[in-house]
Design an enzyme around this catalytic site. Structure first.
Site, PDB file in Angstrom:
ATOM      1  N   GLU A 147       0.815  -1.202   0.000  1.00 38.83           N
ATOM      2  CA  GLU A 147       0.000   0.000   0.000  1.00 38.83           C
ATOM      3  C   GLU A 147       0.853   1.258   0.000  1.00 38.83           C
ATOM      4  O   GLU A 147       1.891   1.300   0.655  1.00 38.83           O
ATOM      5  CB  GLU A 147      -0.830   0.022   1.278  1.00 38.83           C
ATOM      6  CG  GLU A 147      -2.261  -0.239   1.016  1.00 38.83           C
ATOM      7  CD  GLU A 147      -3.043  -0.356   2.292  1.00 38.83           C
ATOM      8  OE1 GLU A 147      -2.757   0.375   3.255  1.00 38.83           O
ATOM      9  OE2 GLU A 147      -3.953  -1.198   2.315  1.00 38.83           O
ATOM     10  N   CYS A 162       3.428   8.367   1.191  1.00 35.47           N
ATOM     11  CA  CYS A 162       3.874   7.434   2.227  1.00 35.47           C
ATOM     12  C   CYS A 162       4.163   6.085   1.566  1.00 35.47           C
ATOM     13  O   CYS A 162       3.257   5.408   1.081  1.00 35.47           O
ATOM     14  CB  CYS A 162       2.772   7.322   3.280  1.00 35.47           C
ATOM     15  SG  CYS A 162       3.177   6.199   4.613  1.00 35.47           S
ATOM     16  N   CYS A 169       6.233  -7.316   8.019  1.00 35.43           N
ATOM     17  CA  CYS A 169       7.292  -6.748   8.857  1.00 35.43           C
ATOM     18  C   CYS A 169       7.764  -7.827   9.820  1.00 35.43           C
ATOM     19  O   CYS A 169       6.957  -8.634  10.283  1.00 35.43           O
ATOM     20  CB  CYS A 169       6.741  -5.549   9.639  1.00 35.43           C
ATOM     21  SG  CYS A 169       7.996  -4.623  10.552  1.00 35.43           S
ATOM     22  N   CYS A 173       5.312  -4.825  16.636  1.00 40.02           N
ATOM     23  CA  CYS A 173       4.865  -3.788  17.561  1.00 40.02           C
ATOM     24  C   CYS A 173       3.400  -4.043  17.889  1.00 40.02           C
ATOM     25  O   CYS A 173       2.598  -4.339  17.005  1.00 40.02           O
ATOM     26  CB  CYS A 173       5.071  -2.406  16.938  1.00 40.02           C
ATOM     27  SG  CYS A 173       6.810  -2.125  16.507  1.00 40.02           S
ATOM     28  N   CYS A 176       0.431  -2.132  16.136  1.00 34.89           N
ATOM     29  CA  CYS A 176       0.504  -1.941  14.685  1.00 34.89           C
ATOM     30  C   CYS A 176      -0.102  -3.123  13.949  1.00 34.89           C
ATOM     31  O   CYS A 176       0.245  -4.271  14.217  1.00 34.89           O
ATOM     32  CB  CYS A 176       1.961  -1.750  14.269  1.00 34.89           C
ATOM     33  SG  CYS A 176       2.184  -1.671  12.480  1.00 34.89           S
ATOM     34  N   CYS A 400      -2.378   5.906   9.540  1.00 31.77           N
ATOM     35  CA  CYS A 400      -1.195   5.237  10.069  1.00 31.77           C
ATOM     36  C   CYS A 400      -1.519   3.907  10.724  1.00 31.77           C
ATOM     37  O   CYS A 400      -2.374   3.823  11.589  1.00 31.77           O
ATOM     38  CB  CYS A 400      -0.619   6.091  11.195  1.00 31.77           C
ATOM     39  SG  CYS A 400       0.722   7.072  10.683  1.00 31.77           S
TER      40      CYS A 400
HETATM   41  N1  SAH Z   1       8.460   0.482  10.633  1.00 34.47           N
HETATM   42  C1  SAH Z   1       8.639   1.883  10.691  1.00 34.47           C
HETATM   43  C2  SAH Z   1       7.819   2.659   9.691  1.00 34.47           C
HETATM   44  C3  SAH Z   1       6.410   2.223   9.452  1.00 34.47           C
HETATM   45  S1  SAH Z   1       5.260   2.467  10.743  1.00 34.47           S
HETATM   46  C4  SAH Z   1       8.389   2.376  12.085  1.00 34.47           C
HETATM   47  O1  SAH Z   1       7.877   1.625  12.909  1.00 34.47           O
HETATM   48  O2  SAH Z   1       8.735   3.524  12.343  1.00 34.47           O
HETATM   49  C5  SAH Z   1       4.919   4.224  10.632  1.00 34.47           C
HETATM   50  C6  SAH Z   1       4.375   4.827  11.936  1.00 34.47           C
HETATM   51  O3  SAH Z   1       3.020   4.446  12.179  1.00 34.47           O
HETATM   52  C7  SAH Z   1       5.177   4.389  13.149  1.00 34.47           C
HETATM   53  O4  SAH Z   1       5.469   5.454  14.002  1.00 34.47           O
HETATM   54  C8  SAH Z   1       4.210   3.433  13.791  1.00 34.47           C
HETATM   55  O5  SAH Z   1       4.520   3.255  15.107  1.00 34.47           O
HETATM   56  C9  SAH Z   1       2.883   4.100  13.538  1.00 34.47           C
HETATM   57  N2  SAH Z   1       1.730   3.215  13.774  1.00 34.47           N
HETATM   58  C10 SAH Z   1       1.676   1.890  13.565  1.00 34.47           C
HETATM   59  N3  SAH Z   1       0.453   1.415  13.900  1.00 34.47           N
HETATM   60  C11 SAH Z   1      -0.270   2.464  14.298  1.00 34.47           C
HETATM   61  C12 SAH Z   1      -1.626   2.608  14.760  1.00 34.47           C
HETATM   62  N4  SAH Z   1      -2.451   1.582  14.830  1.00 34.47           N
HETATM   63  N5  SAH Z   1      -2.054   3.847  15.085  1.00 34.47           N
HETATM   64  C13 SAH Z   1      -1.218   4.911  14.970  1.00 34.47           C
HETATM   65  N6  SAH Z   1       0.052   4.841  14.543  1.00 34.47           N
HETATM   66  C14 SAH Z   1       0.525   3.624  14.230  1.00 34.47           C
HETATM   67 FE1  SF4 Z   2       6.868  -2.960  11.733  1.00 34.02          FE
HETATM   68 FE2  SF4 Z   2       4.579  -1.763  12.425  1.00 34.02          FE
HETATM   69 FE3  SF4 Z   2       6.563  -1.949  14.193  1.00 34.02          FE
HETATM   70 FE4  SF4 Z   2       6.816  -0.262  12.098  1.00 34.02          FE
HETATM   71  S1  SF4 Z   2       5.300  -0.105  13.759  1.00 34.02           S
HETATM   72  S2  SF4 Z   2       8.344  -1.717  12.894  1.00 34.02           S
HETATM   73  S3  SF4 Z   2       5.706  -1.452  10.511  1.00 34.02           S
HETATM   74  S4  SF4 Z   2       5.420  -3.688  13.299  1.00 34.02           S
END
Ligand code: SAH
Ligand code: SF4
Length: 402
Positions: A147, A162, A169, A173, A176, A400
């Protein structure tokens, strides 16, 4: 802000804009050994994309470095000056059909078309939100998909693209959605640049605007699916292509790479690419960050902060962005805000507060408006900008982490 043309070179930066030499990654702390970087790069290579050739054997020219493009042309007996010519058509003009490359004679156009293509990912879905955010689902040759989201500025003719760096991944996290999927594979340089070019096609923004001419696709954020620093080789190659002054020519100041904190690769990215850095912090104590961002067990907060302080070019004009997802009752207390301020004290930094975007099955709730405002005020009062990121494209699940 003016962007001197020196910022748009393809050479890796050797000095910060202020003239301070960039620290050598290998001097940067005991644990950050070259071995560890080599291990990360080797592991990443196992997830590389399939070769960029079509079933009929034609090769995609998108995603090749200038040197690789020159080598392909040399292999078919063409002179080195053709590299510059093709680069211009591919990345400045956005032309995908050799027959439209008018400065190239017909017989050579035909010869190129027999052996090469100028590819694009297939657009499977392009959905526009009520707030004009547009989500694209791109499909690559092996049918894997990623995406890409375009987030227009509501007031001016500019916007952020973006980009995804991986399908899935490896990190998990907790908040996420991507983290619930395993890593399928890395995206190749062609696929990363291809996302940008695919969005450009949709907005018809070719040829690439030059210099400070306003552009709709004015910034890139590497904040889509995946961890860009676990796919460093392809991301670096893609960004080098995007920054090339004779093509898309997007300055490194207009590119932001977001990482969950792959400390050894942060040094490398800083020294070689010099793009803006965003760090997904989300917690200010190791105990909680270990849970929210499990990579913290490997690279704890103190090491992460030290890497941020080493990151080149940090100045008031080039602040490190700390992303902080606001989770109700988990990381949004006043004490958390004060500890955050302590952690980033003295650093040119800003804090992006991201209200958590819930997804089905997620274990968290978004912080209350009052908690977010209280948190923002504490960070603000300490002298750091702390904008609350307005969720964009929620109706089309483009926000996000969704
Ligand atoms: N892997 C990288 C980049 C992709 S995630 C990273 O973790 O930085 C991009 C951003 O979206 C990150 O700051 C992540 O923590 C945030 N993010 C992920 N899931 C989210 C959610 N459900 N609500 C808000 N932000 C989220
Ligand atoms: Fe991977 Fe999501 Fe963590 Fe970014 S926030 S490192 S995309 S699991």
């Amino acid at each position: 802000m003016t962007t001197p043309s020196a910022d748009r070179t393809t050479r890796p930066p050797v000095a910060t804009p202020g003239g301070t030499p960039v620290s050598q990654p290998d001097e940067a702390g005991d644990r950050l050994t070259a071995d560890e970087r080599a291990r990360i790069l080797a592991k990443s290579a196992l997830f590389n994309p399939p070769d960029a050739a079509l079933p009929d054997g034609r090769r995609d020219l998108v995603g090749l470095s200038r040197e690789e493009l020159a080598a392909e042309l040399a292999a078919i007996g063409e002179a080195p000056f053709r590299t510059k010519q093709l680069w211009h058509w591919i990345y400045h003009q956005g032309v995908t059909d050799f027959a439209r490359m008018s400065s190239i004679a017909r017989p050579l156009q035909a010869k190129l078309a027999e052996r090469f293509v100028v590819g694009r990912p297939e657009t499977v879905v392009a959905q526009t939100s009520d707030d004009d955010t547009r989500k694209f689902l791109f499909r690559f040759r092996d049918r894997q998909e990623a995406e890409t989201v375009y987030i227009p500025d509501p007031e001016e003719d500019r916007g952020a693209v973006c980009l995804s760096s991986q399908v899935g991944c490896t990190l998990s996290c907790r908040f996420c959605h991507t983290g619930t999927q395993t890593l399928v594979r890395n995206l190749g340089a062609a696929e990363i640049v291809g996302q940008f070019m695919g969005v450009r096609d949709a907005y018809g923004e070719w040829p690439s605007p030059k210099g400070e001419t306003p552009r709709l696709l004015s910034t890139i954020v590497l904040m889509g699916m995946g961890e860009p620093l676990y796919n460093y080789a392809n991301v670096a190659k893609a960004m080098t292509i995007v920054m090339d002054n004779e093509g898309i020519a997007l300055s490194r100041r207009r590119i932001t790479l977001s990482t969950s904190g792959v400390v050894p690769m942060m040094d490398r990215a800083g020294a070689e690419l010099g793009v803006n850095l965003a760090v997904s912090l989300h917690a200010v104590r190791d105990e909680l960050r270990d849970e929210l961002v499990p990579l913290n067990r490997k690279y704890p907060i103190a090491e992460l902060m030290a890497a941020c302080r080493r990151y080149p070019g940090a100045s008031n004009a080039r602040r490190i962005t700390f992303e902080y997802v606001m989770l109700r009752g988990v990381n949004d207390s006043e004490a958390d805000a004060r500890e955050l301020v302590r952690l980033i004290a003295g650093m040119p930094a800003k804090v992006n507060l991201i209200p958590f975007n819930p997804w089905p099955g997620s274990a968290y709730q978004t912080s209350t408006r009052a908690a977010i405002e209280r948190f923002a005020r504490i960070v603000n009062d300490a002298g750091f900008a702390a904008p609350v990121r307005a969720p964009r494209g929620r109706d089309i699940l483009a926000a996000c982490g969704l």
